[in-house]
Design a protein around this motif. Structure first.
Motif, PDB file in Angstrom:
ATOM      1  N   GLU A   1      23.581  56.278  66.890  1.00 48.35           N
ATOM      2  CA  GLU A   1      25.013  56.113  66.666  1.00 48.35           C
ATOM      3  C   GLU A   1      25.806  56.776  67.783  1.00 48.35           C
ATOM      4  OE1 GLU A   1      28.505  54.829  65.139  1.00 48.35           O
ATOM      5  OE2 GLU A   1      26.487  54.244  64.512  1.00 48.35           O
ATOM      6  N   ARG A   2      25.299  57.888  68.263  1.00 49.50           N
ATOM      7  CA  ARG A   2      25.989  58.643  69.316  1.00 49.50           C
ATOM      8  C   ARG A   2      26.022  57.885  70.641  1.00 49.50           C
ATOM      9  NH1 ARG A   2      26.894  64.198  69.686  1.00 49.50           N
ATOM     10  NH2 ARG A   2      27.343  64.911  71.804  1.00 49.50           N
ATOM     11  N   ILE A   3      24.921  57.195  70.973  1.00 51.72           N
ATOM     12  CA  ILE A   3      24.821  56.585  72.305  1.00 51.72           C
ATOM     13  C   ILE A   3      25.219  55.114  72.327  1.00 51.72           C
ATOM     14  CG2 ILE A   3      22.987  58.196  72.960  1.00 51.72           C
ATOM     15  CD1 ILE A   3      21.026  55.767  72.732  1.00 51.72           C
ATOM     16  N   LYS A   4      25.392  54.489  71.192  1.00 51.54           N
ATOM     17  CA  LYS A   4      25.636  53.034  71.149  1.00 51.54           C
ATOM     18  C   LYS A   4      26.831  52.642  72.008  1.00 51.54           C
ATOM     19  CE  LYS A   4      26.204  49.172  67.952  1.00 51.54           C
ATOM     20  NZ  LYS A   4      26.333  48.778  66.524  1.00 51.54           N
ATOM     21  N   GLY A   5      26.579  51.723  72.947  1.00 54.03           N
ATOM     22  CA  GLY A   5      27.631  51.224  73.814  1.00 54.03           C
ATOM     23  C   GLY A   5      28.101  52.202  74.868  1.00 54.03           C
ATOM     24  N   GLN A   6      27.362  53.289  75.054  1.00 48.84           N
ATOM     25  CA  GLN A   6      27.791  54.366  75.944  1.00 48.84           C
ATOM     26  C   GLN A   6      26.916  54.461  77.191  1.00 48.84           C
ATOM     27  OE1 GLN A   6      30.631  56.202  75.169  1.00 48.84           O
ATOM     28  NE2 GLN A   6      30.774  54.697  73.518  1.00 48.84           N
ATOM     29  N   MET A   7      27.347  55.318  78.119  1.00 46.67           N
ATOM     30  CA  MET A   7      26.588  55.586  79.336  1.00 46.67           C
ATOM     31  C   MET A   7      26.017  56.998  79.291  1.00 46.67           C
ATOM     32  SD  MET A   7      27.745  55.484  83.358  1.00 46.67           S
ATOM     33  CE  MET A   7      28.779  56.958  83.292  1.00 46.67           C
ATOM     34  N   ILE A   8      24.711  57.067  79.292  1.00 44.18           N
ATOM     35  CA  ILE A   8      23.998  58.338  79.403  1.00 44.18           C
ATOM     36  C   ILE A   8      23.866  58.650  80.881  1.00 44.18           C
ATOM     37  CG2 ILE A   8      21.782  59.480  78.982  1.00 44.18           C
ATOM     38  CD1 ILE A   8      21.483  57.352  76.635  1.00 44.18           C
ATOM     39  N   ILE A   9      24.121  59.888  81.258  1.00 48.84           N
ATOM     40  CA  ILE A   9      24.010  60.267  82.675  1.00 48.84           C
ATOM     41  C   ILE A   9      22.701  61.015  82.898  1.00 48.84           C
ATOM     42  CG2 ILE A   9      25.019  61.623  84.551  1.00 48.84           C
ATOM     43  CD1 ILE A   9      27.765  60.964  83.483  1.00 48.84           C
ATOM     44  N   SER A  10      21.975  60.589  83.901  1.00 48.23           N
ATOM     45  CA  SER A  10      20.710  61.213  84.267  1.00 48.23           C
ATOM     46  C   SER A  10      20.966  62.274  85.335  1.00 48.23           C
ATOM     47  CB  SER A  10      19.736  60.155  84.793  1.00 48.23           C
ATOM     48  OG  SER A  10      18.522  60.748  85.189  1.00 48.23           O
ATOM     49  N   CYS A  11      20.531  63.489  85.042  1.00 49.59           N
ATOM     50  CA  CYS A  11      20.706  64.617  85.968  1.00 49.59           C
ATOM     51  C   CYS A  11      19.323  65.142  86.323  1.00 49.59           C
ATOM     52  CB  CYS A  11      21.539  65.720  85.321  1.00 49.59           C
ATOM     53  SG  CYS A  11      23.185  65.209  84.787  1.00 49.59           S
ATOM     54  N   GLN A  12      18.810  64.723  87.462  1.00 47.14           N
ATOM     55  CA  GLN A  12      17.445  65.083  87.837  1.00 47.14           C
ATOM     56  C   GLN A  12      17.368  65.520  89.287  1.00 47.14           C
ATOM     57  OE1 GLN A  12      14.326  62.299  86.712  1.00 47.14           O
ATOM     58  NE2 GLN A  12      15.700  61.266  85.275  1.00 47.14           N
ATOM     59  N   ALA A  13      16.481  66.464  89.538  1.00 47.88           N
ATOM     60  CA  ALA A  13      16.152  66.865  90.902  1.00 47.88           C
ATOM     61  C   ALA A  13      14.705  67.328  90.912  1.00 47.88           C
ATOM     62  CB  ALA A  13      17.068  67.984  91.385  1.00 47.88           C
TER      63      ALA A  13
END
Length: 232
Positions: free
Chosen positions: A8-20
């Motif tokens: 429900e939290r992520i539906k239709g949203q953009m998750i940001i990937s923070c990786q190094a």
């Protein structure tokens, strides 16, 4: 956070990937600094963070309080896949509190002699309540992961294996086909460089999307600009 709450939290949203990872400009051996990128991502409104390494999962959860899709990138001899390839990494991610555990679920060679199906089955049996995300590169792999009980199918590896198309942009068709077939969330990820591509991924049927390099990898961003200027 249970599965329904996360979805429900992520539906239709953009998750940001923070990786190094080692060798990249934002990787600091002494300690994690990716929590700063995650801080910016939270300020921008992302509902969750995707990150690599145990230390970054811990640091980002502490900094942001957001749910984290955790993975470990490691290359073992004989393994073609490198995203959370063995149970050791799964155990470590579970222990540090990853809200979602991402696994390489491509049909590539594994150095331990197991098939990817055997590995996925073992992970599900050991962690029956975990939210598991399958990183796949093509339709066959996505369907396979879904049938084996993965909770999320992500197009993360499309364009990065021999069994997927080599394109400069996102694999919209893969997202569309999977979204029309499976009854679990399909997360569109991979080569989303511009805002219009992010929107197009959602329009193609993605439940949510993940964007990383275009936002949180400054060398990749700089190189893209430099190439455009040089080739004008």
């Amino acid at each position: 956070m249970n599965k329904e709450e996360f979805f429900e939290r992520i539906k239709g949203q953009m998750i940001i990937s923070c990786q190094a990872i080692p060798g990249e400009p934002l990787y600091v051996e002494e300690k994690s600094v990716m929590y700063l990128m995650a801080r910016a991502a939270k300020m921008a409104g992302t509902p969750a963070i995707r990150t690599s390494s145990i230390r970054d999962v811990a640091a980002i959860k502490e900094e942001t309080g957001l749910p984290v899709i955790g993975l470990v990138k490691i290359q073992y001899p004989g393994f073609e896949g490198y995203i959370t390839p063995t149970m050791k990494e799964v155990d470590e991610l579970a222990a540090v509190g990853s809200d979602v555990i991402a696994l390489d679920c491509t049909l590539r060679k594994r150095g331990d002699g197991k098939t990817v199906n055997e590995f996925m089955t073992e992970v599900r049996q050991k962690y029956p309540d975990a939210i598991l995300m399958a990183d796949i590169s093509n339709y066959e792999e996505g369907i396979n992961a879904w049938k084996l009980g993965m909770d999320i199918v992500g197009t993360t590896m499309s364009g990065y294996t021999e069994d997927s198309p080599k394109t400069d942009g996102p694999d919209y068709e893969l997202v569309r086909r999977l979204a029309e077939t499976v009854d679990v969330p399909v997360i569109g990820e991979g080569k989303i460089h511009y805002p219009d591509q992010a929107v197009k991924m959602l329009d193609a049927g993605a439940f949510a999307i993940v964007v990383g390099g275009a936002i949180t990898r400054p060398l990749e961003i700089a190189n893209r600009f430099m190439a455009a200027v040089k080739n004008r």
